[in-house]
Design a protein around this motif. Structure first.
Motif, short mmCIF file in Angstrom:
data_model
loop_
_atom_site.label_atom_id
_atom_site.label_comp_id
_atom_site.label_asym_id
_atom_site.label_seq_id
_atom_site.Cartn_x
_atom_site.Cartn_y
_atom_site.Cartn_z
N GLU A 103 40.74 2.36 -8.96
CA GLU A 103 39.99 2.06 -10.17
C GLU A 103 38.89 3.09 -10.40
O GLU A 103 38.38 3.71 -9.46
CB GLU A 103 39.39 0.66 -10.10
N ASP A 104 38.50 3.26 -11.68
CA ASP A 104 37.43 4.21 -11.98
C ASP A 104 36.08 3.54 -11.80
O ASP A 104 35.97 2.33 -11.59
CB ASP A 104 37.58 4.79 -13.39
N PHE A 105 35.03 4.34 -11.90
CA PHE A 105 33.69 3.84 -11.59
C PHE A 105 33.25 2.75 -12.57
O PHE A 105 32.57 1.80 -12.19
CB PHE A 105 32.68 4.99 -11.59
N GLY A 106 33.62 2.88 -13.83
CA GLY A 106 33.22 1.87 -14.80
C GLY A 106 33.78 0.50 -14.46
O GLY A 106 33.07 -0.51 -14.53
N GLU A 107 35.05 0.45 -14.07
CA GLU A 107 35.68 -0.82 -13.69
C GLU A 107 35.03 -1.39 -12.44
O GLU A 107 34.79 -2.61 -12.34
CB GLU A 107 37.18 -0.61 -13.45
N LEU A 108 34.75 -0.54 -11.47
CA LEU A 108 34.16 -1.01 -10.21
C LEU A 108 32.75 -1.56 -10.45
O LEU A 108 32.39 -2.63 -9.93
CB LEU A 108 34.11 0.14 -9.21
N GLN A 109 31.93 -0.85 -11.23
CA GLN A 109 30.56 -1.29 -11.46
C GLN A 109 30.50 -2.55 -12.30
O GLN A 109 29.54 -3.32 -12.18
CB GLN A 109 29.77 -0.16 -12.14
N ALA A 110 31.51 -2.79 -13.11
CA ALA A 110 31.52 -3.98 -13.97
C ALA A 110 31.82 -5.25 -13.18
O ALA A 110 31.52 -6.35 -13.65
CB ALA A 110 32.54 -3.80 -15.09
N ASP A 111 32.42 -5.12 -12.01
CA ASP A 111 32.78 -6.28 -11.19
C ASP A 111 31.61 -6.60 -10.25
O ASP A 111 31.46 -5.99 -9.18
CB ASP A 111 34.05 -5.99 -10.40
N VAL A 112 30.79 -7.56 -10.64
CA VAL A 112 29.57 -7.88 -9.88
C VAL A 112 29.90 -8.38 -8.49
O VAL A 112 29.25 -8.01 -7.50
CB VAL A 112 28.72 -8.92 -10.65
N SER A 113 30.90 -9.23 -8.37
CA SER A 113 31.26 -9.77 -7.05
C SER A 113 31.78 -8.67 -6.12
O SER A 113 31.50 -8.68 -4.91
CB SER A 113 32.31 -10.88 -7.19
#
Length: 291
Positions: free
Chosen positions: A97-107
């Motif tokens: 996954e890209d950084f935007g997807e990773l950072q959007a997942d708080v858990s």
């Protein structure tokens, strides 16, 4: 001092004396404490049991395994395997996954940041400080000041390829020596650069003219920085070698060329992403603290 045999009994303690007399002070002949004797016996018995049950004696290339067959190496390997299995899911996501997807997942961020902190401590803290506070010659990571953009992809590439490293894709950042310049002019420049973070300078002054002719091409008009070419801003107080006049003069005299090693050969892509997320989070925490 006298030294003679004595059958004298001390009237206070009831113990006999040894016959030793130091200027009127007599030595009692007290028995060895039983509690110490028992402690020695129990310690010896424990050591015998430990030798039998636990790994103990070296036998050349190996050692006695003990009846319990304990092996801390195997225990550590099993523990590591357990930890790796628990991380498998989110490590796979880090790779795909890209950084935007990773950072959007708080858990997910909550799960990965403790591991990222450990990775940072093991590989980065010795230069950049345990909290990313930086050291002389090593930049602060817990702020928003960057030689290149502070975007996650750019940070990941710097970790991966390094700065002034031997990697072909390394970022290049070098301050040349100005030892060819008259010393008086170097002193003027050093004094000007030292005050740039704190005061507005006269653009018509001789020092400002020197700056425009010799420094602005990299550091920008007024020292605002040359983002994208590795030339730092001289107006925000984030110069890593120091910005007092004497230090700036040393920089002009000798130049600077710090090295950030390339980590692509030591860390996996997932670990580099993990470190990047941690560095970005440090900068965001700093910004929130300032607000």
């Amino acid at each position: 001092m006298s030294n003679r045999h004595s059958d004298e009994i001390d009237p206070v303690t009831g113990y006999g004396t040894t016959g030793h007399d130091w200027n009127g002070i007599k030595e009692l002949n007290t028995p060895f404490p039983r509690i110490v004797i028992w402690a020695l016996i129990l310690t010896f018995l424990y050591s015998v049991v430990a030798w039998i049950l636990l790994p103990a004696w070296p036998t050349g290339k190996s050692y006695t395994k003990g009846l319990l067959g304990l092996d801390q190496g195997e225990t550590a390997s099993e523990g590591y395997a357990t930890i790796a299995a628990g991380r498998q899911d989110w490590m796979a996501r880090l790779q795909s996954e890209d950084f935007g997807e990773l950072q959007a997942d708080v858990s997910l961020m909550r799960a990965v940041l403790p591991a990222a902190k450990r990775l940072f401590a093991d590989n980065c803290a010795v230069c950049h400080g345990a909290s990313g506070q930086g050291n002389t010659g090593f930049p602060v990571l817990a702020d928003d000041n960057w030689l290149w953009s502070g975007e996650p992809d750019e940070i990941a590439d710097i970790i991966r390829f390094g700065i002034n490293s031997d990697h072909s894709d390394a970022r290049i950042s070098e301050m040349p020596s100005f030892d060819w310049m008259e010393r008086a002019d170097r002193i003027k420049l050093a004094r000007l650069v030292a005050v740039l973070p704190n005061q507005v300078t006269d653009p018509e002054s001789p020092a400002s003219v020197l700056f425009m002719d010799n420094c602005a091409a990299c550091h920008g008009d007024g020292g605002a920085g040359g983002l994208g070419i590795g030339a730092p801003s001289l107006t925000d107080g984030s110069v890593i070698y120091g910005q007092d006049a004497q230090t700036v003069l040393q920089t002009l005299n000798r130049g600077r060329k710090g090295v950030m090693p390339a980590w692509s050969g030591r860390l996996t892509d997932a670990e580099i992403k993990l470190l990047t997320l941690f560095v970005v989070q440090m900068g965001q925490s700093h910004g929130e603290a300032e607000r």
